[in-house]
Design a protein around this motif. Structure first.
Motif, PDB file in Angstrom:
ATOM      1  N   VAL A  92       0.855  -1.181   0.000  1.00 62.34           N
ATOM      2  CA  VAL A  92       0.000   0.000   0.000  1.00 62.34           C
ATOM      3  C   VAL A  92       0.891   1.230   0.000  1.00 62.34           C
ATOM      4  O   VAL A  92       0.675   2.170  -0.750  1.00 62.34           O
ATOM      5  CB  VAL A  92      -0.905   0.008   1.253  1.00 62.34           C
ATOM      6  CG1 VAL A  92      -1.675   1.308   1.348  1.00 62.34           C
ATOM      7  CG2 VAL A  92      -1.853  -1.175   1.219  1.00 62.34           C
ATOM      8  N   CYS A  93       1.895   1.206   0.859  1.00 62.24           N
ATOM      9  CA  CYS A  93       2.807   2.334   1.000  1.00 62.24           C
ATOM     10  C   CYS A  93       4.201   1.892   0.581  1.00 62.24           C
ATOM     11  O   CYS A  93       4.867   1.153   1.304  1.00 62.24           O
ATOM     12  CB  CYS A  93       2.816   2.812   2.453  1.00 62.24           C
ATOM     13  SG  CYS A  93       3.983   4.141   2.763  1.00 62.24           S
ATOM     14  N   SER A  94       4.609   2.331  -0.578  1.00 62.35           N
ATOM     15  CA  SER A  94       5.920   1.904  -1.069  1.00 62.35           C
ATOM     16  C   SER A  94       7.049   2.673  -0.386  1.00 62.35           C
ATOM     17  O   SER A  94       8.180   2.189  -0.335  1.00 62.35           O
ATOM     18  CB  SER A  94       6.001   2.052  -2.586  1.00 62.35           C
ATOM     19  OG  SER A  94       5.605   3.338  -2.968  1.00 62.35           O
ATOM     20  N   CYS A  95       6.771   3.840   0.159  1.00 63.40           N
ATOM     21  CA  CYS A  95       7.818   4.598   0.855  1.00 63.40           C
ATOM     22  C   CYS A  95       8.324   3.833   2.073  1.00 63.40           C
ATOM     23  O   CYS A  95       9.511   3.873   2.382  1.00 63.40           O
ATOM     24  CB  CYS A  95       7.290   5.960   1.291  1.00 63.40           C
ATOM     25  SG  CYS A  95       7.017   7.101  -0.069  1.00 63.40           S
ATOM     26  N   PHE A  96       7.422   3.151   2.767  1.00 61.67           N
ATOM     27  CA  PHE A  96       7.808   2.440   3.987  1.00 61.67           C
ATOM     28  C   PHE A  96       7.618   0.933   3.868  1.00 61.67           C
ATOM     29  O   PHE A  96       7.784   0.210   4.845  1.00 61.67           O
ATOM     30  CB  PHE A  96       7.034   2.982   5.190  1.00 61.67           C
ATOM     31  CG  PHE A  96       7.420   4.393   5.537  1.00 61.67           C
ATOM     32  CD1 PHE A  96       8.604   4.655   6.204  1.00 61.67           C
ATOM     33  CD2 PHE A  96       6.627   5.456   5.161  1.00 61.67           C
ATOM     34  CE1 PHE A  96       8.979   5.958   6.510  1.00 61.67           C
ATOM     35  CE2 PHE A  96       6.987   6.762   5.461  1.00 61.67           C
ATOM     36  CZ  PHE A  96       8.177   7.011   6.146  1.00 61.67           C
ATOM     37  N   THR A 154       3.230   8.917   5.701  1.00 57.90           N
ATOM     38  CA  THR A 154       3.907  10.085   6.281  1.00 57.90           C
ATOM     39  C   THR A 154       5.052  10.612   5.430  1.00 57.90           C
ATOM     40  O   THR A 154       5.725  11.557   5.830  1.00 57.90           O
ATOM     41  CB  THR A 154       4.437   9.767   7.687  1.00 57.90           C
ATOM     42  OG1 THR A 154       5.369   8.692   7.602  1.00 57.90           O
ATOM     43  CG2 THR A 154       3.301   9.400   8.626  1.00 57.90           C
ATOM     44  N   ASP A 155       5.292  10.003   4.257  1.00 58.82           N
ATOM     45  CA  ASP A 155       6.365  10.544   3.403  1.00 58.82           C
ATOM     46  C   ASP A 155       5.745  11.267   2.216  1.00 58.82           C
ATOM     47  O   ASP A 155       5.403  12.439   2.306  1.00 58.82           O
ATOM     48  CB  ASP A 155       7.300   9.417   2.970  1.00 58.82           C
ATOM     49  CG  ASP A 155       8.592   9.970   2.373  1.00 58.82           C
ATOM     50  OD1 ASP A 155       8.709  11.187   2.237  1.00 58.82           O
ATOM     51  OD2 ASP A 155       9.480   9.162   2.029  1.00 58.82           O
ATOM     52  N   CYS A 156       5.531  10.591   1.102  1.00 60.40           N
ATOM     53  CA  CYS A 156       4.997  11.289  -0.078  1.00 60.40           C
ATOM     54  C   CYS A 156       3.484  11.501   0.019  1.00 60.40           C
ATOM     55  O   CYS A 156       2.944  12.385  -0.619  1.00 60.40           O
ATOM     56  CB  CYS A 156       5.331  10.521  -1.348  1.00 60.40           C
ATOM     57  SG  CYS A 156       4.348   9.032  -1.591  1.00 60.40           S
ATOM     58  N   GLY A 157       2.815  10.660   0.798  1.00 58.00           N
ATOM     59  CA  GLY A 157       1.375  10.825   1.000  1.00 58.00           C
ATOM     60  C   GLY A 157       0.505  10.228  -0.086  1.00 58.00           C
ATOM     61  O   GLY A 157      -0.719  10.266   0.012  1.00 58.00           O
ATOM     62  N   SER A 158       1.120   9.644  -1.102  1.00 59.20           N
ATOM     63  CA  SER A 158       0.320   9.142  -2.218  1.00 59.20           C
ATOM     64  C   SER A 158      -0.506   7.910  -1.844  1.00 59.20           C
ATOM     65  O   SER A 158      -1.407   7.532  -2.581  1.00 59.20           O
ATOM     66  CB  SER A 158       1.213   8.831  -3.414  1.00 59.20           C
ATOM     67  OG  SER A 158       2.052   7.749  -3.123  1.00 59.20           O
ATOM     68  N   CYS A 159      -0.206   7.285  -0.731  1.00 55.39           N
ATOM     69  CA  CYS A 159      -0.919   6.076  -0.331  1.00 55.39           C
ATOM     70  C   CYS A 159      -2.098   6.372   0.597  1.00 55.39           C
ATOM     71  O   CYS A 159      -2.857   5.464   0.931  1.00 55.39           O
ATOM     72  CB  CYS A 159       0.029   5.116   0.369  1.00 55.39           C
ATOM     73  SG  CYS A 159       0.815   5.860   1.812  1.00 55.39           S
ATOM     74  N   VAL A 160      -2.262   7.616   1.021  1.00 53.33           N
ATOM     75  CA  VAL A 160      -3.275   7.928   2.029  1.00 53.33           C
ATOM     76  C   VAL A 160      -4.683   7.573   1.543  1.00 53.33           C
ATOM     77  O   VAL A 160      -5.489   6.999   2.274  1.00 53.33           O
ATOM     78  CB  VAL A 160      -3.192   9.410   2.453  1.00 53.33           C
ATOM     79  CG1 VAL A 160      -4.357   9.773   3.361  1.00 53.33           C
ATOM     80  CG2 VAL A 160      -1.869   9.678   3.158  1.00 53.33           C
TER      81      VAL A 160
HETATM   82  S1  FES Z   1       3.665   5.633  -0.567  1.00 49.99           S
HETATM   83 FE1  FES Z   1       3.093   5.904   1.489  1.00 49.99          FE
HETATM   84  S2  FES Z   1       4.037   7.747   2.103  1.00 49.99           S
HETATM   85 FE2  FES Z   1       4.714   7.434   0.075  1.00 49.99          FE
END
Ligand code: FES
Length: 80
Positions: free
Chosen positions: A3-7, A36-42
């Protein structure tokens, strides 16, 4: 599936946190940093939470006092 690729947070991890009581994207972020990083997954996290992933949300949607219900029962109420 992530879901969140940043984390590196998976859909299952989000569901697990929701089952543990995280009902909002902010609470999911507190639990695992997702969003909490790019926010695209919110938005995706919001969608997951809106699909019955959180047992407390069902109570809230019914207009019941979620925390009072939990205090009285000493835990999550049984699913109807
Ligand atoms: S993909 Fe979740 S904060 Fe970037």
């Amino acid at each position: 599936m992530f879901v969140c690729s940043c984390f590196g947070v998976t859909e299952q991890q989000v569901k697990d946190h929701a089952a543990d009581g995280a009902c909002t994207p902010r609470q999911i972020a507190s639990a695992c940093k997702a969003g909490t990083d790019c926010g695209s997954c919110v938005r995706r996290i919001q969608a997951l939470l809106g699909r019955g992933a959180c047992p407390r949300r069902e109570l809230a949607d019914q207009g019941k006092p979620v925390l009072a219900e939990l205090d009285e029962a000493g835990g999550l109420p049984e699913a109807a």
